[in-house]
Design a protein around this motif. Sequence first.
Motif, mmCIF file in Angstrom:
data_model
loop_
_atom_site.group_PDB
_atom_site.id
_atom_site.type_symbol
_atom_site.label_atom_id
_atom_site.label_comp_id
_atom_site.label_asym_id
_atom_site.label_seq_id
_atom_site.Cartn_x
_atom_site.Cartn_y
_atom_site.Cartn_z
ATOM 1 N N ARG A 114 0.664 -1.117 -0.074
ATOM 2 C CA ARG A 114 -0.125 -0.395 -0.389
ATOM 3 C C ARG A 114 0.954 1.717 -0.463
ATOM 4 O O ARG A 114 1.685 1.015 0.689
ATOM 5 N N ARG A 115 0.686 2.345 -1.149
ATOM 6 C CA ARG A 115 0.781 4.030 -0.551
ATOM 7 C C ARG A 115 0.447 4.491 -0.315
ATOM 8 O O ARG A 115 -0.804 4.516 -0.781
ATOM 9 N N GLU A 116 1.456 6.269 -0.405
ATOM 10 C CA GLU A 116 0.269 7.084 0.419
ATOM 11 C C GLU A 116 0.813 8.620 -0.856
ATOM 12 O O GLU A 116 2.245 8.192 -0.641
ATOM 13 N N THR A 117 0.172 9.202 -0.662
ATOM 14 C CA THR A 117 0.487 10.391 -1.287
ATOM 15 C C THR A 117 1.203 11.155 0.342
ATOM 16 O O THR A 117 1.343 10.413 0.973
ATOM 17 N N GLY A 118 1.973 11.981 -1.029
ATOM 18 C CA GLY A 118 2.882 12.928 0.357
ATOM 19 C C GLY A 118 1.458 13.002 1.409
ATOM 20 O O GLY A 118 1.909 13.733 3.019
ATOM 21 N N GLU A 119 0.716 13.283 1.375
ATOM 22 C CA GLU A 119 -0.224 14.282 2.281
ATOM 23 C C GLU A 119 -0.818 13.229 3.126
ATOM 24 O O GLU A 119 -1.434 13.126 4.152
ATOM 25 N N GLY A 120 -0.439 11.628 2.642
ATOM 26 C CA GLY A 120 -0.726 10.744 3.857
ATOM 27 C C GLY A 120 -2.245 9.643 2.982
ATOM 28 O O GLY A 120 -3.155 8.773 3.918
ATOM 29 N N HIS A 121 -2.757 9.925 1.655
ATOM 30 C CA HIS A 121 -3.631 9.706 1.708
ATOM 31 C C HIS A 121 -3.210 8.132 0.874
ATOM 32 O O HIS A 121 -2.520 8.254 0.319
ATOM 33 N N GLU A 122 -4.326 7.436 0.461
ATOM 34 C CA GLU A 122 -4.099 5.773 0.354
ATOM 35 C C GLU A 122 -3.485 6.359 -1.103
ATOM 36 O O GLU A 122 -4.562 6.726 -2.255
ATOM 37 N N MET A 124 -4.091 5.474 -4.704
ATOM 38 C CA MET A 124 -5.076 5.234 -5.459
ATOM 39 C C MET A 124 -6.168 6.564 -4.940
ATOM 40 O O MET A 124 -6.535 7.299 -6.187
ATOM 41 N N PHE A 125 -6.909 5.683 -3.915
ATOM 42 C CA PHE A 125 -7.835 6.892 -3.925
ATOM 43 C C PHE A 125 -7.199 7.749 -3.257
ATOM 44 O O PHE A 125 -8.396 9.549 -4.016
ATOM 45 N N GLY A 126 -6.414 8.991 -3.409
ATOM 46 C CA GLY A 126 -5.764 9.787 -3.013
ATOM 47 C C GLY A 126 -5.854 11.053 -4.192
ATOM 48 O O GLY A 126 -6.472 12.118 -4.232
ATOM 49 N N THR A 127 -5.109 9.898 -5.209
ATOM 50 C CA THR A 127 -4.908 10.591 -6.826
ATOM 51 C C THR A 127 -6.183 10.071 -7.553
ATOM 52 O O THR A 127 -6.418 11.829 -8.143
ATOM 53 N N ASN A 128 -6.929 9.411 -7.698
ATOM 54 C CA ASN A 128 -7.970 9.360 -8.753
ATOM 55 C C ASN A 128 -9.466 10.155 -8.025
ATOM 56 O O ASN A 128 -9.776 10.811 -8.811
ATOM 57 N N HIS A 129 -9.391 9.903 -6.369
ATOM 58 C CA HIS A 129 -10.893 10.654 -6.501
ATOM 59 C C HIS A 129 -10.675 11.800 -5.884
ATOM 60 O O HIS A 129 -11.037 12.904 -5.970
ATOM 61 N N LEU A 130 -9.671 11.777 -4.780
ATOM 62 C CA LEU A 130 -9.375 13.354 -4.015
ATOM 63 C C LEU A 130 -8.582 13.814 -4.664
ATOM 64 O O LEU A 130 -8.834 15.436 -4.488
ATOM 65 N N GLY A 131 -7.576 13.677 -5.622
ATOM 66 C CA GLY A 131 -7.004 15.078 -6.696
ATOM 67 C C GLY A 131 -8.569 14.941 -7.061
ATOM 68 O O GLY A 131 -8.047 16.633 -7.420
ATOM 69 N N HIS A 132 -9.098 15.088 -8.386
ATOM 70 C CA HIS A 132 -10.525 15.571 -8.841
ATOM 71 C C HIS A 132 -10.793 16.102 -8.326
ATOM 72 O O HIS A 132 -11.816 17.200 -8.691
ATOM 73 N N SER A 171 -8.777 2.368 2.382
ATOM 74 C CA SER A 171 -8.340 0.584 2.416
ATOM 75 C C SER A 171 -6.924 0.860 3.924
ATOM 76 O O SER A 171 -6.101 -0.272 3.401
ATOM 77 N N ARG A 172 -6.962 0.927 4.960
ATOM 78 C CA ARG A 172 -6.275 0.695 6.127
ATOM 79 C C ARG A 172 -6.024 -1.078 6.121
ATOM 80 O O ARG A 172 -5.100 -0.466 6.803
ATOM 81 N N LYS A 173 -7.860 -1.115 6.760
ATOM 82 C CA LYS A 173 -7.742 -1.642 7.255
ATOM 83 C C LYS A 173 -7.754 -3.090 6.645
ATOM 84 O O LYS A 173 -7.245 -4.313 6.961
ATOM 85 N N ASP A 174 -7.816 -3.482 5.336
ATOM 86 C CA ASP A 174 -7.748 -4.422 4.980
ATOM 87 C C ASP A 174 -7.257 -3.667 2.971
ATOM 88 O O ASP A 174 -8.099 -3.343 1.870
ATOM 89 N N TYR A 175 -6.211 -4.143 2.525
ATOM 90 C CA TYR A 175 -5.893 -3.752 1.157
ATOM 91 C C TYR A 175 -5.622 -4.727 0.139
ATOM 92 O O TYR A 175 -4.222 -5.457 0.853
ATOM 93 N N ARG A 176 -6.184 -4.601 -1.151
ATOM 94 C CA ARG A 176 -5.836 -5.248 -2.131
ATOM 95 C C ARG A 176 -5.515 -4.541 -3.184
ATOM 96 O O ARG A 176 -7.028 -4.047 -3.103
ATOM 97 N N PRO A 177 -5.178 -4.423 -4.335
ATOM 98 C CA PRO A 177 -4.575 -3.298 -4.750
ATOM 99 C C PRO A 177 -5.735 -3.255 -5.796
ATOM 100 O O PRO A 177 -6.036 -2.271 -5.934
#
Length: 315
Positions: A114-122, A124-132, A171-177
């Motif tokens: 699991r990877r995070e953005t610099g702001e600590g968001h997962e 894919m969720f951080g880029t694809n959803h929160l970014g837009h 996806s902190r509890k259960d991460y499946r890419p």
Amino acid sequence: MSSASTNPPWNVARPPRAEGSTFLVTGGNAGIGYFVAEQLSASGATVVLGSRSPAKAETAMASIRARVPGARLRAVRLDLADLSTLRPAVESLEVDRLDAVVHNAGVALDDPPRRETGEGHELMFGTNHLGHFALTRWLMPLLSAAPAARVVTMGSFAAKSERLDLADLQSRKDYRPKRTYARSKLAQMYFCLELDRRLRAAGSTVASVLVHPGGALDSLTPARPPVHVRTAGARLGAAPAALLVQGKHAGAWPAVRAVLDPAVRGGEMWEPRVFGLRGEPRRAPVWNHLTDTRVATRLWDASRDLTGVDPGPQH
Ligand SMILES: NC(=O)c1ccc[n+]([C@@H]2O[C@H](COP(=O)([O-])OP(=O)(O)OC[C@H]3O[C@@H](n4cnc5c(N)ncnc54)[C@H](OP(=O)(O)O)[C@@H]3O)[C@@H](O)[C@H]2O)c1
């Protein structure tokens, strides 16, 4: 009222003219976004490529110019994984109105960790959803200044069989890419439809439209060297897949139609016509789970808390 009866049938090879309009395509430097930019350029509009790499954007613009004589192109640096850069990125557009944005850029990871953005968001969720989500906030004044702007969100067929876990959006509890990717696309799709509801309720001229590209493989995509190089071997190997899916040039068609077709309305979903996987774009019923406004509202509130911004219509 649909204007379908008064407009000629949609022709993916001959989209209508749109001189004087300005469109932004996130991730316009590669993949489906490149072809969205190339096809929108043929309308005569100014197309701005949002790209995290100025060099890749330059290469993409050179390729488009070689195919679309007189293409009006610009690029802005845009990294959706870094929310703090989005407001300056929008300011660097230096336009007083924007006629459409295509929320196309996306990251899909196949493997852990699991990877995070610099702001600590997962990531894919951080880029694809929160970014837009956050980008829409900063674009909204420019979109509202256009006569009938559109926000076009690139969803995914992979989200059809997926459900959000509102208690574990990151996806902190259960991460499946693969599941986390599909959920990030699902979040984008909920956001797109909720945005349209809020725009309608506020009497806004801006519409939010959902599209997805079906299955779009590089190996079925025509070459655009050096943006996209396809070997003869890859082309031959992919031939059987063409029965089911398509290339990224065709994956771009629903988004291009959602930007340019006057008959398209906010809150609609457009997808490839053959099983939603390949073919020319058609309007499709919005999937049942996407109509759950309770989930959409809770996701909106969580996204606002995570980003610190609200992209809804400003009063
Ligand atoms: N291909 C399919 O079958 C398929 C199916 C369903 C949905 N989709 C969706 O369609 C969209 C495009 O997919 P694709 O297949 O064309 O993918 P792609 O070829 O991997 O291109 C992705 C684009 O997004 C950009 N991007 C990634 N992270 C970014 C960031 N942090 N900030 C700004 N831009 C970023 C990439 O830029 P770089 O060049 O710098 O990496 C690239 O321009 C995505 O939203 C994807 O989820 C695709």
